[in-house]
Motif scaffolding. Sequence first.
Motif, PDB file in Angstrom:
ATOM      1  N   ALA A 129       0.711  -1.187   0.026  1.00 11.82           N
ATOM      2  CA  ALA A 129       0.141  -0.069  -0.029  1.00 11.82           C
ATOM      3  C   ALA A 129       0.822   1.310  -0.091  1.00 11.82           C
ATOM      4  O   ALA A 129       0.740   2.167  -0.872  1.00 11.82           O
ATOM      5  N   ARG A 130       1.808   1.176   0.729  1.00 15.55           N
ATOM      6  CA  ARG A 130       2.914   2.616   0.846  1.00 15.55           C
ATOM      7  C   ARG A 130       3.376   2.793  -0.469  1.00 15.55           C
ATOM      8  O   ARG A 130       3.493   3.744  -1.055  1.00 15.55           O
ATOM      9  N   GLY A 131       3.848   1.448  -1.223  1.00 15.98           N
ATOM     10  CA  GLY A 131       4.191   1.603  -2.327  1.00 15.98           C
ATOM     11  C   GLY A 131       3.281   2.222  -3.406  1.00 15.98           C
ATOM     12  O   GLY A 131       3.709   3.067  -4.465  1.00 15.98           O
ATOM     13  N   LEU A 132       2.164   1.783  -3.395  1.00 19.73           N
ATOM     14  CA  LEU A 132       1.067   2.337  -4.095  1.00 19.73           C
ATOM     15  C   LEU A 132       0.980   3.543  -4.161  1.00 19.73           C
ATOM     16  O   LEU A 132       0.731   4.453  -5.273  1.00 19.73           O
ATOM     17  N   TYR A 133       0.484   4.075  -2.926  1.00 21.08           N
ATOM     18  CA  TYR A 133       0.461   5.680  -2.787  1.00 21.08           C
ATOM     19  C   TYR A 133       1.562   6.522  -3.228  1.00 21.08           C
ATOM     20  O   TYR A 133       1.386   7.461  -3.716  1.00 21.08           O
ATOM     21  N   LEU A 134       2.784   5.985  -2.916  1.00 16.87           N
ATOM     22  CA  LEU A 134       3.927   6.782  -3.389  1.00 16.87           C
ATOM     23  C   LEU A 134       4.142   6.920  -4.891  1.00 16.87           C
ATOM     24  O   LEU A 134       4.254   7.895  -5.552  1.00 16.87           O
ATOM     25  N   ALA A 135       3.689   5.765  -5.770  1.00 22.13           N
ATOM     26  CA  ALA A 135       3.868   5.794  -6.869  1.00 22.13           C
ATOM     27  C   ALA A 135       2.627   6.442  -7.815  1.00 22.13           C
ATOM     28  O   ALA A 135       2.658   7.037  -8.900  1.00 22.13           O
ATOM     29  N   ALA A 136       1.352   6.766  -6.988  1.00 24.12           N
ATOM     30  CA  ALA A 136       0.475   7.248  -7.309  1.00 24.12           C
ATOM     31  C   ALA A 136       0.345   8.823  -6.974  1.00 24.12           C
ATOM     32  O   ALA A 136      -0.446   9.563  -7.489  1.00 24.12           O
ATOM     33  N   GLY A 137       1.454   9.267  -6.635  1.00 31.73           N
ATOM     34  CA  GLY A 137       1.818  10.363  -6.361  1.00 31.73           C
ATOM     35  C   GLY A 137       1.209  11.407  -4.941  1.00 31.73           C
ATOM     36  O   GLY A 137       1.146  12.557  -4.972  1.00 31.73           O
ATOM     37  N   TYR A 138       1.176  10.397  -4.155  1.00 30.48           N
ATOM     38  CA  TYR A 138       0.641  10.940  -2.731  1.00 30.48           C
ATOM     39  C   TYR A 138       1.780  11.521  -1.832  1.00 30.48           C
ATOM     40  O   TYR A 138       3.169  10.538  -2.011  1.00 30.48           O
ATOM     41  N   ALA A 139       1.964  12.354  -1.184  1.00 30.87           N
ATOM     42  CA  ALA A 139       2.871  12.835  -0.309  1.00 30.87           C
ATOM     43  C   ALA A 139       2.844  12.077   0.970  1.00 30.87           C
ATOM     44  O   ALA A 139       1.914  12.363   1.756  1.00 30.87           O
ATOM     45  N   PRO A 140       3.744  11.540   1.456  1.00 31.29           N
ATOM     46  CA  PRO A 140       3.987  11.073   2.565  1.00 31.29           C
ATOM     47  C   PRO A 140       4.213  12.025   3.807  1.00 31.29           C
ATOM     48  O   PRO A 140       4.843  12.858   3.547  1.00 31.29           O
ATOM     49  N   LEU A 141       3.089  11.976   4.706  1.00 36.33           N
ATOM     50  CA  LEU A 141       3.212  13.001   5.847  1.00 36.33           C
ATOM     51  C   LEU A 141       3.864  12.316   7.027  1.00 36.33           C
ATOM     52  O   LEU A 141       3.442  12.337   8.259  1.00 36.33           O
ATOM     53  N   PHE A 142       4.852  11.609   6.739  1.00 37.16           N
ATOM     54  CA  PHE A 142       5.806  11.100   7.734  1.00 37.16           C
ATOM     55  C   PHE A 142       7.116  10.848   7.071  1.00 37.16           C
ATOM     56  O   PHE A 142       7.364  11.185   6.298  1.00 37.16           O
ATOM     57  N   ASP A 143       8.086  10.546   7.932  1.00 36.58           N
ATOM     58  CA  ASP A 143       9.477  10.450   7.779  1.00 36.58           C
ATOM     59  C   ASP A 143       9.541   9.000   7.094  1.00 36.58           C
ATOM     60  O   ASP A 143       9.529   7.850   7.583  1.00 36.58           O
ATOM     61  N   THR A 144       9.860   9.041   5.790  1.00 44.00           N
ATOM     62  CA  THR A 144       9.858   7.778   4.942  1.00 44.00           C
ATOM     63  C   THR A 144      11.032   6.949   5.316  1.00 44.00           C
ATOM     64  O   THR A 144      11.191   5.999   4.877  1.00 44.00           O
ATOM     65  N   GLU A 145      12.157   7.624   6.040  1.00 41.85           N
ATOM     66  CA  GLU A 145      13.335   7.020   6.668  1.00 41.85           C
ATOM     67  C   GLU A 145      13.226   6.102   7.820  1.00 41.85           C
ATOM     68  O   GLU A 145      14.012   5.365   8.020  1.00 41.85           O
ATOM     69  N   ALA A 146      12.147   6.512   8.464  1.00 42.94           N
ATOM     70  CA  ALA A 146      12.116   5.858   9.714  1.00 42.94           C
ATOM     71  C   ALA A 146      11.478   4.387   9.699  1.00 42.94           C
ATOM     72  O   ALA A 146      10.625   4.260   8.693  1.00 42.94           O
TER      73      ALA A 146
END
Length: 172
Positions: A129-146
């Motif tokens: 799901a995380r990959g889907l939303y990133l690929a669909a242009g959604y901005a993560p509102l969290f630290d993606t490195e955490a």
Amino acid sequence: MTRHAPEPTVVHVPVSHPLVRPLLRELGDEYSRRYGKDAHAEISRYPDEEFTAARGGVLLLLLERGAPVAGGAFRRYDATTAELKRIWTHSAHRRRGLARRVVAELEDEARARGYRRVRLTTGPRQPEARGLYLAAGYAPLFDTEADPETLGLLPFEKLLPAPDQQRKAARP
């Protein structure tokens, strides 16, 4: 000669429709396996009415040969924001781009209803799901490195172009 599945048909249905049951059952079972507790109550946390046009929401399914292969919904979050919920692809139909199509259909429907932003949350044990939303242009509102497990829910948002802006962008 290889037979391909027919192009899925999009239908809007109420949560109470019998074709929705397999979606919610499999989704609840999968969440329960991933998170180690019964997630079926979480699936039904929102009243069914929140996913109706009268309340600013929708639930849609992708059907092949009359059977649901994917689906999802949104509910009104606020006057300009829709919240995606329950994006799902049947386990036998994954890796075909169906979830991406569901998200795109939901975005189009939200835009048509006047929403200008879409938000959602997914869980830390749902890397697909995380990959889907990133690929669909959604901005993560969290630290993606955490480490996602340390964050809990992973929120995303996406601004939707106004219908006239989308038409201009689609022109050659």
